[in-house]
Write an enzyme that holds these catalytic residues in place. Structure first.
Site, PDB file in Angstrom:
ATOM      1  N   ARG A  24       7.926   4.563  34.474  1.00  0.00           N
ATOM      2  CA  ARG A  24       7.508   3.248  33.965  1.00  0.00           C
ATOM      3  C   ARG A  24       6.678   2.557  35.043  1.00  0.00           C
ATOM      4  O   ARG A  24       7.129   2.450  36.189  1.00  0.00           O
ATOM      5  CB  ARG A  24       8.744   2.416  33.610  1.00  0.00           C
ATOM      6  CG  ARG A  24       8.425   0.989  33.248  1.00  0.00           C
ATOM      7  CD  ARG A  24       9.629   0.194  32.749  1.00  0.00           C
ATOM      8  NE  ARG A  24       9.181  -1.155  32.479  1.00  0.00           N
ATOM      9  CZ  ARG A  24       9.566  -2.243  33.148  1.00  0.00           C
ATOM     10  NH1 ARG A  24      10.486  -2.162  34.084  1.00  0.00           N
ATOM     11  NH2 ARG A  24       9.051  -3.418  32.859  1.00  0.00           N
ATOM     12  N   HIS A  59       3.326  -7.377  34.474  1.00  0.00           N
ATOM     13  CA  HIS A  59       4.479  -7.533  35.359  1.00  0.00           C
ATOM     14  C   HIS A  59       4.069  -8.549  36.434  1.00  0.00           C
ATOM     15  O   HIS A  59       3.969  -8.233  37.611  1.00  0.00           O
ATOM     16  CB  HIS A  59       4.870  -6.176  35.953  1.00  0.00           C
ATOM     17  CG  HIS A  59       6.266  -6.106  36.501  1.00  0.00           C
ATOM     18  ND1 HIS A  59       7.171  -5.127  36.139  1.00  0.00           N
ATOM     19  CD2 HIS A  59       6.921  -6.887  37.388  1.00  0.00           C
ATOM     20  CE1 HIS A  59       8.308  -5.307  36.800  1.00  0.00           C
ATOM     21  NE2 HIS A  59       8.180  -6.368  37.566  1.00  0.00           N
ATOM     22  N   ASN A  73      16.550  -5.229  31.257  1.00  0.00           N
ATOM     23  CA  ASN A  73      16.695  -5.178  32.710  1.00  0.00           C
ATOM     24  C   ASN A  73      18.011  -5.856  33.070  1.00  0.00           C
ATOM     25  O   ASN A  73      18.260  -6.999  32.667  1.00  0.00           O
ATOM     26  CB  ASN A  73      15.546  -5.906  33.409  1.00  0.00           C
ATOM     27  CG  ASN A  73      14.214  -5.196  33.228  1.00  0.00           C
ATOM     28  OD1 ASN A  73      14.154  -4.106  32.636  1.00  0.00           O
ATOM     29  ND2 ASN A  73      13.154  -5.786  33.740  1.00  0.00           N
ATOM     30  N   TYR A 126      20.921  -6.415  36.368  1.00  0.00           N
ATOM     31  CA  TYR A 126      21.306  -6.225  37.765  1.00  0.00           C
ATOM     32  C   TYR A 126      22.688  -6.769  38.116  1.00  0.00           C
ATOM     33  O   TYR A 126      23.401  -6.196  38.903  1.00  0.00           O
ATOM     34  CB  TYR A 126      20.286  -6.904  38.691  1.00  0.00           C
ATOM     35  CG  TYR A 126      18.947  -6.195  38.712  1.00  0.00           C
ATOM     36  CD1 TYR A 126      18.720  -5.145  39.593  1.00  0.00           C
ATOM     37  CD2 TYR A 126      17.926  -6.568  37.837  1.00  0.00           C
ATOM     38  CE1 TYR A 126      17.502  -4.471  39.608  1.00  0.00           C
ATOM     39  CE2 TYR A 126      16.706  -5.904  37.854  1.00  0.00           C
ATOM     40  CZ  TYR A 126      16.504  -4.860  38.735  1.00  0.00           C
ATOM     41  OH  TYR A 126      15.301  -4.188  38.748  1.00  0.00           O
ATOM     42  N   GLU A 156      10.004  -9.351  31.745  1.00  0.00           N
ATOM     43  CA  GLU A 156      10.794 -10.514  32.164  1.00  0.00           C
ATOM     44  C   GLU A 156      10.020 -11.836  32.100  1.00  0.00           C
ATOM     45  O   GLU A 156       9.792 -12.491  33.123  1.00  0.00           O
ATOM     46  CB  GLU A 156      11.343 -10.306  33.581  1.00  0.00           C
ATOM     47  CG  GLU A 156      12.218  -9.073  33.723  1.00  0.00           C
ATOM     48  CD  GLU A 156      12.960  -9.001  35.055  1.00  0.00           C
ATOM     49  OE1 GLU A 156      12.735  -9.867  35.919  1.00  0.00           O
ATOM     50  OE2 GLU A 156      13.785  -8.082  35.223  1.00  0.00           O
ATOM     51  N   GLU A 178      15.216  -1.440  33.694  1.00  0.00           N
ATOM     52  CA  GLU A 178      15.431  -1.649  35.130  1.00  0.00           C
ATOM     53  C   GLU A 178      16.910  -1.812  35.397  1.00  0.00           C
ATOM     54  O   GLU A 178      17.594  -2.583  34.705  1.00  0.00           O
ATOM     55  CB  GLU A 178      14.730  -2.924  35.640  1.00  0.00           C
ATOM     56  CG  GLU A 178      13.247  -2.785  35.834  1.00  0.00           C
ATOM     57  CD  GLU A 178      12.615  -4.062  36.369  1.00  0.00           C
ATOM     58  OE1 GLU A 178      13.287  -4.829  37.097  1.00  0.00           O
ATOM     59  OE2 GLU A 178      11.447  -4.294  36.043  1.00  0.00           O
TER      60      GLU A 178
HETATM   61  C1  FCB Z   1      13.277  -7.609  38.594  1.00  0.00           C
HETATM   62  C2  FCB Z   1      11.779  -7.359  38.610  1.00  0.00           C
HETATM   63  C3  FCB Z   1      11.376  -6.206  39.495  1.00  0.00           C
HETATM   64  C4  FCB Z   1      12.158  -6.165  40.783  1.00  0.00           C
HETATM   65  C5  FCB Z   1      13.640  -6.284  40.514  1.00  0.00           C
HETATM   66  C6  FCB Z   1      14.499  -6.222  41.750  1.00  0.00           C
HETATM   67  O1  FCB Z   1      13.539  -8.905  38.179  1.00  0.00           O
HETATM   68  O2  FCB Z   1      11.315  -7.093  37.307  1.00  0.00           O
HETATM   69  O3  FCB Z   1       9.995  -6.279  39.709  1.00  0.00           O
HETATM   70  O4  FCB Z   1      11.701  -7.111  41.645  1.00  0.00           O
HETATM   71  O5  FCB Z   1      13.908  -7.474  39.825  1.00  0.00           O
END
Ligand code: FCB
Length: 450
Positions: A77, A121, A292, A294, A166, A348
């Protein structure tokens, strides 16, 4: 399905983004982006780092594609730099800039790696910011014209095309808090930007459909697991508002619902920018949604005294983001509640950890983070989520926006002095997932949701 067997056709990949890896900011007629301007302004990015060189992927893409191939990944990607293709944001196409992505896509296909392209992006042409940026509706129209150019040139060779990455970050970090480019701090502008990003998405979907009707097209959104800091009513309310602003704001209108009420009220966006046809435009059917994920956040009401910190501090990555794998299952279930059978991808997920000074390719913490999130994704599949693939953030250590080069997310270590790449333990772990057999049966096509 036996434990940890993934469905037929499940795609294992890695992700990058143009400004974070390419460098070559003046190569072959590229125009200025808001991130060039922002990174060069004093005090905006940690250590004064910029993406001028980054991983020099613009010149080393063959080596990077070879790395993806060496890891045996199914998919890659990447994003296109809008100012490389249209240096002024609109108007004349810079053929040399578009040619880079043409060669990149062919290089990937030559190695049987599926190209998943993201159009935006975060690197808006500075010329468009000068004409009002995302708070101006004309930027959404310019975005559709750019989508048409890229889809026309590359569409039939792509495994998928995503409009935005995002948009929450583009709107709120770019125009609200000012942490990201272009660094404006105007809540009304952030609200307008959020709406125009969605309008741009809808217009771009229509442009892509017109010229590349067979290419699966969609969008990538960011989600957080949210849990109120306590069970007090005001914390529950704070958490609901955070959920509406972070998780529902973009997803709901794409899924044909209204903007969430409590989140909007608390942003005090007056919604003046909504034109009569906009809801239908924004809800243009998509073929997939990228998720995405985290971390988790614990919203706290500002009206309550600060809660006691937990007895045991939570496990965090180097960036201080809590490691909360179960949240990925929750987020995928939440998204499915809006999108039903629509194919989903984890576009992500990943983590920054400190370098091991003895050996920068040793990263057991990252392997552990990823393995627990993979298990959480598998759990979501068992619960019926139509998850079709999983991309790690990131293939390479790279420019982490306002944090500069301080935080490293790569499956591959990059020495920013020599630009040498070395595969990490996490890269080998990810390769082992890609090498594992999938369940027998028919692959779920990304276009199946249409
Ligand atoms: C996300 C972004 C990516 C990267 C990660 C850690 O929010 O899309 O570009 O910075 O965080």
């Amino acid at each position: 399905m036996p434990r940890q067997e993934f469905p037929a056709g499940f795609v294992w990949g890695a992700a990058t983004a143009a400004y974070q890896v390419e460098g070559g900011i003046q190569a072959d007629g590229r125009g200025e982006s808001i991130w060039d301007r922002f990174a060069h302004a004093p005090g905006r990015v940690r250590n004064g780092d910029t993406g001028d060189v980054a991983c020099d992927h613009y010149h080393r893409y063959r080596e990077d594609v070879a790395l993806v191939a060496e890891l045996g990944l199914d998919a890659y990607r990447f994003s296109v730099s809008w100012p490389r293709v249209l240096p002024n944001g609109t108007g004349a196409v810079n053929r040399a800039g578009l040619g880079f992505y043409d060669r990149l896509v062919d290089e990937l296909l030559g190695k049987a790696i599926a190209p998943h392209l993201t159009l935006y992006h975060w690197d808006l042409p500075q010329a468009l910011e000068d004409r009002g940026g995302w708070p101006a509706r004309s930027t959404a129209e310019a975005f559709a014209a750019y989508a048409d150019i890229v889809a026309r040139c590359l569409g039939d060779r792509l495994a998928s095309i995503a409009t935005l990455n995002e948009p929450w970050c583009s709107a709120h970090l770019g125009y609200g808090t000012g942490l990201h480019a272009p660094g404006r701090t105007d809540p009304a502008a952030a609200g307008a930007a959020a709406h125009h990003l969605l309008v741009g998405h809808g217009l771009a979907m229509q442009a892509i459909r017109a010229v590349a009707p067979r290419t699966p097209a969609g969008i990538v959104l960011n989600f957080e697991a949210l849990e109120p800091a306590s069970d007090r009513l005001l914390d529950l309310e704070a958490s609901t508002i955070a959920n509406e602003q972070m998780n529902s704001w973009f997803l709901d209108p794409i899924a044909g619902r209204d903007y969430p009420v409590a989140g909007g009220r608390s942003w005090s966006w007056r919604q003046n920018e909504i034109l009569p046809g906009d809801p239908g435009l924004i809800a243009t059917p998509i073929d997939f949604l990228g998720v995405n994920y985290y971390t988790r956040r614990r919203p706290q009401s500002p009206l309550l005294p600060a809660a006691e910190p937990p007895a045991q501090s939570p496990e965090c990555t180097a960036m201080g983001w809590e490691v909360h794998p179960e949240g990925l299952t929750d987020v995928l279930l939440f998204v499915r509640s809006r999108t039903g059978d629509l194919p989903l991808y984890v576009t992500e997920n990943g983590a920054a950890y400190e370098l091991d000074p003895a050996d920068p390719t040793r990263d057991p913490d990252r392997v552990s983070y990823l393995a627990r999130h993979v298990a959480a994704a598998h759990r979501a599949i068992e619960l019926g989520v139509p998850l079709r693939g999983y991309f790690v953030w990131s293939l390479l250590d790279n420019f982490e926006w306002h944090e500069g080069y301080g935080y490293r997310f790569g499956l591959v270590h990059v020495d920013f002095e020599t630009l040498e790449r070395r595969v990490r333990g996490s890269g080998r772990y990810w390769a082992s997932l890609a090498a594992a057999p999938r369940a027998s049966g028919t692959a779920g096509a990304a276009g199946a949701g249409r």
